[in-house]
Design a protein around this motif. Structure first.
Motif, PDB file in Angstrom:
ATOM      1  N   MET A   1      46.083  28.494  -7.616  1.00 32.15           N
ATOM      2  CA  MET A   1      46.610  28.895  -6.308  1.00 32.15           C
ATOM      3  C   MET A   1      45.511  29.540  -5.469  1.00 32.15           C
ATOM      4  N   GLU A   2      44.693  30.363  -6.120  1.00 28.52           N
ATOM      5  CA  GLU A   2      43.594  31.001  -5.395  1.00 28.52           C
ATOM      6  C   GLU A   2      42.592  29.947  -4.916  1.00 28.52           C
TER       7      GLU A   2
ATOM      8  N   ALA B   1      40.613  32.916  -9.604  1.00 26.26           N
ATOM      9  CA  ALA B   1      41.700  33.462 -10.420  1.00 26.26           C
ATOM     10  C   ALA B   1      42.893  32.509 -10.346  1.00 26.26           C
TER      11      ALA B   1
ATOM     12  N   ALA C   1      37.905  36.774 -19.689  1.00 28.38           N
ATOM     13  CA  ALA C   1      38.650  35.510 -19.719  1.00 28.38           C
ATOM     14  C   ALA C   1      37.713  34.327 -19.494  1.00 28.38           C
TER      15      ALA C   1
ATOM     16  N   ALA D   1      34.997  39.084  -7.896  1.00 26.61           N
ATOM     17  CA  ALA D   1      34.674  38.126  -8.954  1.00 26.61           C
ATOM     18  C   ALA D   1      35.920  37.983  -9.819  1.00 26.61           C
ATOM     19  N   THR D   2      35.908  36.974 -10.700  1.00 29.46           N
ATOM     20  CA  THR D   2      37.046  36.769 -11.593  1.00 29.46           C
ATOM     21  C   THR D   2      36.789  37.491 -12.919  1.00 29.46           C
ATOM     22  N   ASN D   3      37.865  37.877 -13.587  1.00 27.31           N
ATOM     23  CA  ASN D   3      37.816  38.571 -14.886  1.00 27.31           C
ATOM     24  C   ASN D   3      36.746  37.976 -15.811  1.00 27.31           C
TER      25      ASN D   3
ATOM     26  N   SER E   1      37.644  38.632  -1.318  1.00 29.68           N
ATOM     27  CA  SER E   1      39.022  38.778  -1.785  1.00 29.68           C
ATOM     28  C   SER E   1      39.121  39.677  -2.998  1.00 29.68           C
ATOM     29  N   ASN E   2      38.302  39.412  -4.006  1.00 30.56           N
ATOM     30  CA  ASN E   2      38.397  40.259  -5.200  1.00 30.56           C
ATOM     31  C   ASN E   2      37.085  40.310  -6.003  1.00 30.56           C
TER      32      ASN E   2
ATOM     33  N   THR F   1      44.117  28.329  -1.928  1.00 28.12           N
ATOM     34  CA  THR F   1      44.129  29.238  -0.778  1.00 28.12           C
ATOM     35  C   THR F   1      42.748  29.311  -0.135  1.00 28.12           C
TER      36      THR F   1
ATOM     37  N   SER G   1      45.690  26.996 -16.355  1.00 27.65           N
ATOM     38  CA  SER G   1      47.004  27.644 -16.464  1.00 27.65           C
ATOM     39  C   SER G   1      48.084  26.743 -17.036  1.00 27.65           C
TER      40      SER G   1
ATOM     41  N   PRO H   1      47.989  30.389 -19.254  1.00 26.68           N
ATOM     42  CA  PRO H   1      48.474  30.749 -17.909  1.00 26.68           C
ATOM     43  C   PRO H   1      48.075  32.176 -17.513  1.00 26.68           C
ATOM     44  N   GLY H   2      48.220  33.118 -18.467  1.00 25.92           N
ATOM     45  CA  GLY H   2      47.996  34.525 -18.159  1.00 25.92           C
ATOM     46  C   GLY H   2      46.538  34.909 -17.991  1.00 25.92           C
ATOM     47  N   TYR H   3      45.610  34.000 -18.331  1.00 22.62           N
ATOM     48  CA  TYR H   3      44.193  34.325 -18.155  1.00 22.62           C
ATOM     49  C   TYR H   3      43.756  34.197 -16.701  1.00 22.62           C
ATOM     50  N   ARG H   4      44.520  33.474 -15.931  1.00 23.88           N
ATOM     51  CA  ARG H   4      44.241  33.300 -14.498  1.00 23.88           C
ATOM     52  C   ARG H   4      42.821  32.797 -14.241  1.00 23.88           C
TER      53      ARG H   4
END
Lengths: 476, 476
Positions: free
Chosen positions: B186-187, B183, B356, B351-353, B348-349, B190, B320, B325-328
């Motif tokens: 930055m992710e 996502a 998108a 999977a990603t959207n 962490s989450n 990290t 981004s 940018p907003g699709y992450r």
């Protein structure tokens, strides 16, 4: 009351009474029911209402229509396999270590193309595909920047407002400013854990519990204390109270409503007790309410958050189990830990996907979510009874199984020496996926258990798979 | 070559030669250029091609058309303010502590409704809104489950394939299986940091560097070692070599291409040297290449990953800064750390959207991304020259400023005692947002610097704001 709502109310009432008779075994499996005409006369209701009542019971799998003959009792939910046992209390707080077996099982579940009872999410057929699509297209056409720009780190204001409104159903009155949007519920749980713990801290969880929780705790260097949890009423509060000083518990992470995998729902009074018990000791409670909206009863169970007076409850949930798993939209009401949670969100991935947030907000604004949830709850309730019936029929009689009042999953206990992982491997060879019990404990309890999801509508294919599974269980 | 491409090629060639003359000061600011007719004759090109060449140079801010008179040299990119200084080398590895001042500045930047030079992302006007929308609608209509279901934890296979293809531009040949979707960048950073470090480890970064990096490192309990970085050629390799044993550096996180805020681009040969230096010591390199596609020169600068033989480079990027940018949507090529990164993503989450990912994959499949990037690069190059020119004109003559060959941002050095944070506060009162230099160092260097983004097209309003800013700098 509008006429339609009144008639719906009426057939529900009649159906509920018949269900109660079946449950008390006043009507036994195989008994013939009154004809539609006789029922209408007896109850003083219209023919159509009588028919709707039977149709409703039929869709729940409780009765069946036999051609040229009438309606018969097909299944009795209370007269069935026993409930699984509670887990053993913990002897020590332990660092989480998930071995290769569990990782391998988890990979199998995701990658193999099988009839999967192992994923606890709704089948696409149960989701409001067309209406949600409309909301996406509307958002693409009418929103600022067509949703291309970064959303605010705390989340879209419109969506936060809708989530605040949703909370009325469980007795909450949060302002939209108290909501933080996340990429799904796991992210909400992770940020919450990070906000309230330090590495090495002991955190209380229910046992059994979802394996994803162990993974997060492992990565944060936390120790877990497994609290025995009853399939009916949830965790053992008395044990928790003694465990807090004994293991120096610094935080709790519980799933009070329809816990995964055990499906238990903590009575509301017990939730209040729990919140008070923790408040007295200033211990934060992370509440995972991801299944809370998927209740089969008449009203939404309350949440621990609704009893929170000190801002110590971090309430987490998402739309992944009820609306759109792939959209990855969750949230947390972090109470007094809001700034920490927002800080974690910002540095983890800046903000959550804009389009998904705006689209879901639009979907909710238009009242579509409430309507959809009503359908989904009914469908899942029906599935649960249908699956339960098949297990009753096809599994060895010593099998025990939960009878959840909400959520997605059944928790099955086999005979003492049976091995869930072995069952998993054998079932895979038949193209069937289950989640072995080993996945649900940090202390490797539940080796003779497994979890089945009933998110997929019942069909001949499902029935055949459950029959095969029953044979495999018998052969272990 | 199709006719249109050929003519485009031709006017570019002519424009480039004129630009070169301006840069070498063979043509000086204020000099009159040949008329369009004379240029056409002299170069043996059509009138329309000659006009296009001038039009191109005008849009870049290098020349101007004066009514009834002709074209004049307006700006010389090489004859301008000096370059900012390099930072001081580190005396010690230090735990990151970001104080309230920085947090408050960061909040201001996001929440205030101002003319913002502080956000380094493209203005919506520069993004392919309509075409991306088409890809979203197509994905909603034609994909399995209409993108409602969970995507695979590693990411959508189609998108991973497209990202693997993109990598050819920087000399990479990864298989789609080597890509992990995240996502946003930055992710990716990290997860990469988590995969290769333990709390307390020292990690080398460029100085100055983006404040988000400090936040992540702080949360992971890492120590940073700031490596002096030159505005032209990037980090000081010799210093890094001595710093590795001195500070026991366990990993590096660098932005070799158009580092934020300094805009430096490490020459490809130096990238190779860096990779070899680290490979010999088995030190992982996290490469943030988020600005790599936004080059103003003729070819894509290579990446450190393209020189990686041992799987020690974790290459991170995203869409981004270039698409949505907003699709992450970001990604990482984690080399030998792939399993760790996938594990972190899962917990962490999940999977990603999905929507998108599928939409961007569709957009790329259709060749739309390459086309869009060509436009975007040209636009950003033009902005950079226009903004630079205004700074030349309106700022005190002792001001120093970078001349980036790619990316989004200018890094401005004021006189020694000027205070970037004070400038930030005063500028806000005039409705102008800048990013003070204090944000870009863990050791609070760069107090007399600030960063300006030129992501927004030049206009009278921008010019007025830069003029005001120049006056504020003069008055500090």
């Amino acid at each position: 009351m509008p006429a339609i709502a009144k008639s719906e109310h009426l057939y529900h009432e009649v159906a509920d009474r018949i269900e109660e008779l079946i449950a008390r075994q006043a009507l036994k499996v195989g008994d013939k029911l009154l004809s539609v005409r006789a029922l209408s006369k007896e109850q003083g209701i219209s023919l159509s209402t009588a028919f709707q009542a039977y149709y409703h019971l039929e869709s729940k799998g409780l009765i069946e229509a036999r051609p040229q003959s009438g309606y018969y009792v097909k299944f009795s939910p209370r007269h069935s396999l026993a409930l699984p046992a509670c887990c053993e209390p913990a002897d020590e707080a332990m660092p989480v270590s998930l071995d290769d077996m569990i990782t391998s099982v988890y990979n199998d579940l995701r990658s193999t193309n099988i009839l999967s009872f192992s994923v606890s999410s709704p089948a696409p057929a149960l989701l409001p595909v067309a209406k949600l699509k409309k909301s996406v297209v509307h958002s693409l056409n009418h929103e600022t920047d067509h949703c291309l720009g970064y959303e605010h780190v705390q989340g879209n204001a419109g969506l936060r407002k809708q989530i605040a409104k949703l909370s009325f159903n469980w007795g909450g009155t949060p302002a939209e400013d108290e909501v933080v949007i996340t990429a799904g519920c796991m992210e909400a749980l992770t940020f919450s854990l990070k906000a309230v713990t330090q590495p090495g801290d002991a955190v209380a969880i229910e046992s059994p519990t979802y394996s994803g929780i162990f993974r997060v705790m492992q990565s944060l260097g936390l120790h877990v204390v497994e609290i025995p949890t009853d399939p009916r009423h949830g965790l053992d509060l008395a044990y928790l109270e003694t465990a807090i000083p004994r293991f120096q518990i610094k935080a709790c992470l519980f799933v009070p409503n329809f816990n995964n995998p055990i499906g238990s729902c903590m009575p509301d009074a017990k939730k209040m007790q729990l919140v008070q018990l923790l408040a007295k000791r200033e211990i934060p409670l992370i509440e995972d309410d991801i299944y809370g909206e998927l209740y089969f009863g008449k009203t939404r169970p309350r949440t621990c958050k609704s009893f929170d007076k000190k801002g110590l409850v971090l309430h987490c949930s998402s739309f992944s189990k009820s609306l759109a798993p792939g959209y990855r939209i969750g949230w947390v009401l972090p109470g007094r830990f809001k700034q920490q949670v927002i800080g974690l969100k910002r540095m983890s991935n800046v903000a959550t996907n804009t389009l998904a947030q705006v689209s879901i907000a639009h979907f909710l604004q238009n009242g579509r979510y409430e309507l959809h949830l009503r359908h989904l709850r009914k469908a899942l309730h029906t599935h649960s009874l249908q699956y339960l019936q098949a297990i009753n029929e096809f599994f060895p009689s010593h099998t025990k199984v939960t009878q959840p009042e909400g959520g997605f999953v059944l928790w099955v206990e086999m005979y003492r020496k049976a091995d869930g992982y072995k069952l998993h491997k054998r079932a895979l060879r038949h193209g069937i996926g289950i989640a072995p019990g080993q996945l649900f404990s940090a202390s490797q309890q539940f080796g003779n258990y497994f979890r089945i999801s009933y998110g997929t509508p019942y069909s001949d294919k499902i029935e055949k798979a459950l029959k095969t599974l029953g044979e495999l269980v018998a052969g272990l």
